[in-house]
Write a protein that holds these residues in place. Structure first.
Motif, PDB file in Angstrom:
ATOM      1  N   LYS A 103       0.996  -1.110  -0.361  1.00 21.20           N
ATOM      2  CA  LYS A 103       0.057   0.190  -0.169  1.00 21.20           C
ATOM      3  C   LYS A 103       0.761   1.491  -0.184  1.00 21.20           C
ATOM      4  O   LYS A 103       0.894   1.836  -0.982  1.00 21.20           O
ATOM      5  CB  LYS A 103      -0.564   0.199   0.869  1.00 21.20           C
ATOM      6  CG  LYS A 103      -1.981  -1.022   1.416  1.00 21.20           C
ATOM      7  CD  LYS A 103      -2.682  -0.790   2.400  1.00 21.20           C
ATOM      8  CE  LYS A 103      -1.996  -1.395   3.731  1.00 21.20           C
ATOM      9  NZ  LYS A 103      -1.455  -2.315   3.659  1.00 21.20           N
ATOM     10  N   THR A 104       2.276   1.252   0.737  1.00 21.75           N
ATOM     11  CA  THR A 104       3.253   2.017   1.250  1.00 21.75           C
ATOM     12  C   THR A 104       3.478   2.625  -0.192  1.00 21.75           C
ATOM     13  O   THR A 104       3.715   3.770  -0.262  1.00 21.75           O
ATOM     14  CB  THR A 104       3.549   2.083   2.788  1.00 21.75           C
ATOM     15  OG1 THR A 104       2.477   2.265   3.567  1.00 21.75           O
ATOM     16  CG2 THR A 104       4.403   3.981   2.642  1.00 21.75           C
ATOM     17  N   PHE A 105       4.214   1.477  -0.530  1.00 17.63           N
ATOM     18  CA  PHE A 105       4.700   1.496  -1.709  1.00 17.63           C
ATOM     19  C   PHE A 105       3.970   2.153  -3.108  1.00 17.63           C
ATOM     20  O   PHE A 105       4.345   3.160  -3.433  1.00 17.63           O
ATOM     21  CB  PHE A 105       4.630  -0.148  -2.358  1.00 17.63           C
ATOM     22  CG  PHE A 105       6.013  -0.058  -3.562  1.00 17.63           C
ATOM     23  CD1 PHE A 105       7.464   0.314  -3.110  1.00 17.63           C
ATOM     24  CD2 PHE A 105       5.981  -0.523  -4.524  1.00 17.63           C
ATOM     25  CE1 PHE A 105       8.082   0.261  -4.630  1.00 17.63           C
ATOM     26  CE2 PHE A 105       6.459   0.016  -5.700  1.00 17.63           C
ATOM     27  CZ  PHE A 105       8.252   0.319  -5.770  1.00 17.63           C
ATOM     28  N   ALA A 219       3.331   3.213  14.433  1.00 20.09           N
ATOM     29  CA  ALA A 219       1.964   3.502  13.664  1.00 20.09           C
ATOM     30  C   ALA A 219       2.072   3.379  12.080  1.00 20.09           C
ATOM     31  O   ALA A 219       0.681   2.977  11.556  1.00 20.09           O
ATOM     32  CB  ALA A 219       1.832   4.751  14.048  1.00 20.09           C
ATOM     33  N   SER A 220       2.510   3.250  11.191  1.00 23.13           N
ATOM     34  CA  SER A 220       2.723   3.515  10.245  1.00 23.13           C
ATOM     35  C   SER A 220       2.201   2.250   9.623  1.00 23.13           C
ATOM     36  O   SER A 220       1.074   2.188   8.645  1.00 23.13           O
ATOM     37  CB  SER A 220       4.540   3.481   9.449  1.00 23.13           C
ATOM     38  OG  SER A 220       4.797   1.754   9.759  1.00 23.13           O
ATOM     39  N   THR A 221       1.590   1.468  10.088  1.00 19.66           N
ATOM     40  CA  THR A 221       0.864  -0.125   9.380  1.00 19.66           C
ATOM     41  C   THR A 221      -0.724   0.031  10.066  1.00 19.66           C
ATOM     42  O   THR A 221      -1.223  -0.534   9.750  1.00 19.66           O
ATOM     43  CB  THR A 221       1.319  -1.131  10.045  1.00 19.66           C
ATOM     44  OG1 THR A 221       1.826  -1.726  11.191  1.00 19.66           O
ATOM     45  CG2 THR A 221       2.699  -1.355   9.137  1.00 19.66           C
ATOM     46  N   VAL A 249      -5.085   7.996   0.281  1.00 24.25           N
ATOM     47  CA  VAL A 249      -4.959   7.305   0.946  1.00 24.25           C
ATOM     48  C   VAL A 249      -4.251   6.584   0.690  1.00 24.25           C
ATOM     49  O   VAL A 249      -4.069   5.337   0.308  1.00 24.25           O
ATOM     50  CB  VAL A 249      -6.376   7.287   1.560  1.00 24.25           C
ATOM     51  CG1 VAL A 249      -7.054   6.948   2.840  1.00 24.25           C
ATOM     52  CG2 VAL A 249      -7.225   8.115   1.341  1.00 24.25           C
ATOM     53  N   ASP A 250      -4.133   6.290   2.554  1.00 26.28           N
ATOM     54  CA  ASP A 250      -3.072   4.720   2.599  1.00 26.28           C
ATOM     55  C   ASP A 250      -4.058   4.527   3.476  1.00 26.28           C
ATOM     56  O   ASP A 250      -3.536   4.784   4.769  1.00 26.28           O
ATOM     57  CB  ASP A 250      -1.193   4.845   2.673  1.00 26.28           C
ATOM     58  CG  ASP A 250      -0.362   4.090   3.248  1.00 26.28           C
ATOM     59  OD1 ASP A 250      -0.950   3.254   3.012  1.00 26.28           O
ATOM     60  OD2 ASP A 250       0.437   4.051   3.347  1.00 26.28           O
ATOM     61  N   LEU A 251      -4.089   2.971   3.912  1.00 27.74           N
ATOM     62  CA  LEU A 251      -5.409   2.583   4.717  1.00 27.74           C
ATOM     63  C   LEU A 251      -4.386   1.467   5.571  1.00 27.74           C
ATOM     64  O   LEU A 251      -3.499   1.218   4.935  1.00 27.74           O
ATOM     65  CB  LEU A 251      -6.495   1.608   4.406  1.00 27.74           C
ATOM     66  CG  LEU A 251      -7.755   3.142   3.258  1.00 27.74           C
ATOM     67  CD1 LEU A 251      -8.785   1.651   2.870  1.00 27.74           C
ATOM     68  CD2 LEU A 251      -7.939   3.869   4.866  1.00 27.74           C
TER      69      LEU A 251
END
Ligand code: ADP
Ligand code: MG
Length: 789
Positions: A103-105, A219-221, A249-251
């Protein structure tokens, strides 16, 4: 209004080396939807997935398989949404999938390579590119960056302080106005006028996010991140403003809590994530159902913020990220199922236009006045009193503006008052009569002027040429003085201009014909320097002012010599060296920062891996030990903490370096300006001195007017014999015996610089050049009737 179903895409993450591939196949179809088939292996079918189906098929707009690159993903997924946002609609792109599925990638990008840039930086680049191209509207752009963690919102772009914990950042609160519009209190909207500024803000947010993260709060995940680009546009003069926003949005990871088998703090966290994703799902189901009046947006912060994007006024796109590793088959299937539900949502996007109240007021006022005037005409109620002084003045101004307006369609609008209308006619008549008279005068003046100019043809031209010659004289004088001084200091100057070449430059640009005859093959090295300088001249406002935007090559040459051994030049050189060094340091530091970042990501990956392993163990063979803290994980967290510390230190160092670099650049620019200003003053002083000497010579009776700089040559030239001058050898220089202010000849009285006892250049070639030039110049002067006879 545009009605459209939410577009749903899938992206399959490349498998790691140690991962065992799950079985799946992709059928991409250009015309209609693409399909993804996931096959459940027999050994898993009994355990994880209850119904024993073996293969599952899902439809997507398009499926990006493992090898898909970031630019292709951006072009297909985010670009169309960004285009809609630029047209005034709202848009959202969100990534949904389990932790580690990419997702973040996809949304933000990878840290290592420039080509790994994700949707956010690419969208910023695209948006600013488009805005630059469109000059028909006035745009303003703002960005905001919100993180939602455990149902609380935090502003990642808060400029007031650097957060050490996420909880230290200002809490964002949701407010709803009477029209049920959502407003986010405490979420700062930062203006970004360029891509660079926007990227800086993104970087600030990411850094805040990274630093605020503690081992206990990964928090990031487990948080949702919403980066929003707010665009407003207006056509010049129009009262309508279009506002639109694009959420990227990165859920949080969508994995189910049962699988991770955690307790305590982590369980609370997991509950929050699951709850908000659960509410997201509920909202999606509710929106997809026809005739549902209540949609539970308010249940969670996430759904409140994305309210516009889910079944509201928005173009929405979802990307389901899948990590189809054998162990993740069930999570992948659940992600795909979620995606299928989202695909059922239909959104109605409308243009977000509103009226600018200030412009509206102006327009309404005008309208009222027009209506009042019309009323006067219709009711016939005319005023009886005379026009006041103020009204008359106002009318005069209106008439003047009307007459000066070149637009043929312009009108003179004074309302329906007959007094005013009559006054206007009278006034215009007066003006016309007046202008007729002055036109006649003008014509006769013009004719007499023409007669005058006919009497003296070429007068202007002569004056101009005289001035030009004067300017060239001055330049040559100053240069020759410099050459003499240069001769004296030869040897200690680091980059002395070759005397012969200096002479050559003067000649070349004052008299190209002579140059052709006299130029030696290698005599013009200083030309290059002069050219180098001239390339930097355009940045110097005062020099351009002095020379009308162009600096003669003679002047440039003089500047080169002038700056040769000035302390300022040394400062500039030193600072340039330092600047180069700082650039190299900054580059090196940037690379190190990337390394540390990667290291941290790697360690985080290890922790996740470890957790999954323990969770799997807990399912197969539950034991007390597995519920306790894992010492290996603790150690990894400590390592992450250390790396973060060094990241922070290096980051601060880099910030310092940036400031230093900017400062150095400013410093260099400043010293350069000073040097050039000093030169300008010196140059004009020299020119004034020469001017004075010249006028002295003209006023002295028995004095032959000779240009001072060429005193030695002039002595020979006084016999008007060019062949003699060429025979002079520097060693026999008669001027060498003269004192500095009076030559041996009683008829010559002029100032020569103290160094005039030294032969002109010592280089017979250069001397010949200069003498040849003098001869030619005198010829020209004589032809023009200006020469010194
Ligand atoms: P998530 O945000 O879903 O938890 P990440 O985006 O952090 O997952 O991805 C986990 C890891 O996999 C990261 O190291 C990332 O660089 C890598 N990764 C994810 N997707 C890709 C891809 N398409 N190509 C290469 N690496 C990827
Ligand atoms: Mg992530």
């Amino acid at each position: 209004m545009v009605q459209e179903a939410v577009r749903v895409y899938a992206r399959v993450k490349p498998l790691g080396r140690r991962q065992q591939a799950g079985i799946y196949s992709v059928h991409n179809d250009e015309e209609s939807l693409s399909s993804l088939e996931i096959v459940v292996p027999h050994d898993l079918a009994d355990g994880f997935v209850n119904n024993k189906r073996e293969s599952y098929k899902f439809k997507f707009q398009k499926i990006f398989d493992q090898e898909a690159k970031q630019d292709v993903v951006f072009d297909s997924i985010a670009k169309p949404v960004a285009e809609c946002v630029l047209a005034g609609y709202n848009g959202t792109v969100f990534a949904y999938g389990q932790t580690g599925s990419g997702k973040t990638f996809t949304i933000a990008g990878g840290a290592e390579r420039y080509s790994d840039r994700g949707i956010i930086p690419r969208t910023l680049s695209f948006v600013f590119d488009q805005l630059r191209k469109d000059s028909s509207k006035v745009y303003t752009t703002h960005v905001s960056y919100l993180e939602i963690y455990n149902e609380c919102g935090y502003d990642l772009l808060d400029p007031r302080h650097e957060a050490s914990r996420l909880e230290d950042l200002p809490k964002v609160v949701i407010m709803e106005d009477p029209d049920q519009n959502i407003h986010l209190k405490n979420l700062s909207l930062q203006e970004a006028t360029s891509e660079e500024e926007a990227l800086n803000l993104l970087f600030l947010g990411d850094t805040n996010r990274m630093i605020a993260e503690t081992p206990m709060n990964q928090a990031s995940t487990r948080s949702h991140c919403i980066f929003t680009i707010h665009i407003s546009s207006k056509e010049p003069g129009s009262a309508t403003i279009r506002r639109s926003k694009l959420h990227l949005v990165d859920l949080a990871g969508s994995e189910r809590v049962a699988k991770t088998g955690v307790g305590g703090h982590l369980l609370t966290e997991a509950k929050y994530i699951n709850r908000s994703l659960h509410y997201l799902e509920q909202v999606i189901i509710a929106v997809a159902e026809k005739n549902r009046s209540h949609i539970p947006y308010r249940n969670s912060m996430m759904t409140s913020v994305l309210r516009d994007s889910l079944g509201g006024n928005c173009m929405t796109t979802m990307i389901a990220t899948l990590s189809i590793d054998k162990r993740n088959i069930d999570e992948s299937i659940s992600t795909c199922r979620f995606a299928q539900r989202v695909a059922l949502i239909k959104n109605e996007a409308v243009l977000n236009e509103e009226i600018d109240p200030r412009l509206m007021i102006v327009q309404l006022k005008k309208e009222i006045q027009e209506l009042k005037d019309e009323l006067v005409l219709v009711t016939g109620k005319q005023r009886t009193s005379e026009l006041s002084q103020e009204e008359l003045l106002q009318l005069d101004e209106l008439i003047e503006a009307f007459l000066e307006d070149n637009d043929p369609d312009s009108t003179l609008d004074v309302g329906a008052d007959m007094h005013k209308i009559k006054y206007c006619f009278t006034r215009i008549k007066q003006l016309m009569n007046h202008s007729k008279i002055s036109d006649k005068k003008l014509i006769s003046q013009h004719i007499s002027e023409e007669k005058d100019t006919n009497k003296e043809p070429g007068g202007e031209e002569l004056k101009r040429l005289k001035e030009l010659l004067q300017q060239r004289d001055n330049e040559i004088n100053i240069l020759v003085n410099m050459l003499k001084k240069g001769k004296k200091t030869a040897g200690d100057a680091p980059f002395q201009v070759n005397a012969a070449s200096a002479g050559c430059t003067v000649l070349e640009h004052s008299l190209p014909i002579n140059l052709e005859e006299n130029r030696g093959p290698s005599s013009c090295s200083s030309l290059k320097q002069a050219k180098d300088f001239s390339s930097s001249v355009h940045r110097l406002p005062f020099l351009s002012r002095q020379t009308g935007g162009k600096m003669s090559l003679g002047c440039q040459e003089a500047f080169e010599v002038f700056k040769r051994d000035r302390a300022d030049s040394i400062i500039i050189e030193d600072n340039k060296k330092l600047l180069k060094q700082r650039f190299a340091e900054a580059k090196c530091l940037g690379e190190k920062l990337n390394e540390v970042r990667n290291k941290i990501n790697h360690l985080k990956g290890e922790i996740t891996q470890r957790r999954i392993q323990r969770a799997a163990l807990a399912v197969s063979s539950p034991s007390e030990e597995l519920n306790m803290l894992d010492p290996v994980e603790e150690k990894l967290r400590m390592q992450i903490e250390e790396e973060k510390q060094s990241y922070k230190t290096m980051f601060n160092h880099l910030k310092g370096l940036k400031v230093e670099i900017e400062h150095l650049e400013l410093l260099i620019e400043k010293v350069k300006m000073k040097l050039q200003k000093d030169f300008e003053m010196w140059w004009s002083e020299e020119a004034i001195n020469l001017q004075q000497e010249k006028s002295e010579m003209v006023s002295a009776p028995d004095t032959v007017t000779v240009h001072p700089q060429f005193i030695r040559s002039s002595q020979h030239l006084s016999t008007n014999s060019f062949s003699e001058t060429t025979r002079v050898s520097p060693n026999e220089d008669p001027a060498g015996k003269n004192n500095s202010t009076t030559s041996s000849s009683p008829t010559l009285r002029t100032r020569t610089p103290p160094s005039s006892s030294v032969p002109l250049t010592g280089d017979s070639k250069a001397d010949t050049d200069i003498l040849a030039f003098i001869k030619a110049r005198q010829n020209i002067l004589q032809k023009k009737g200006l020469g010194n006879k």
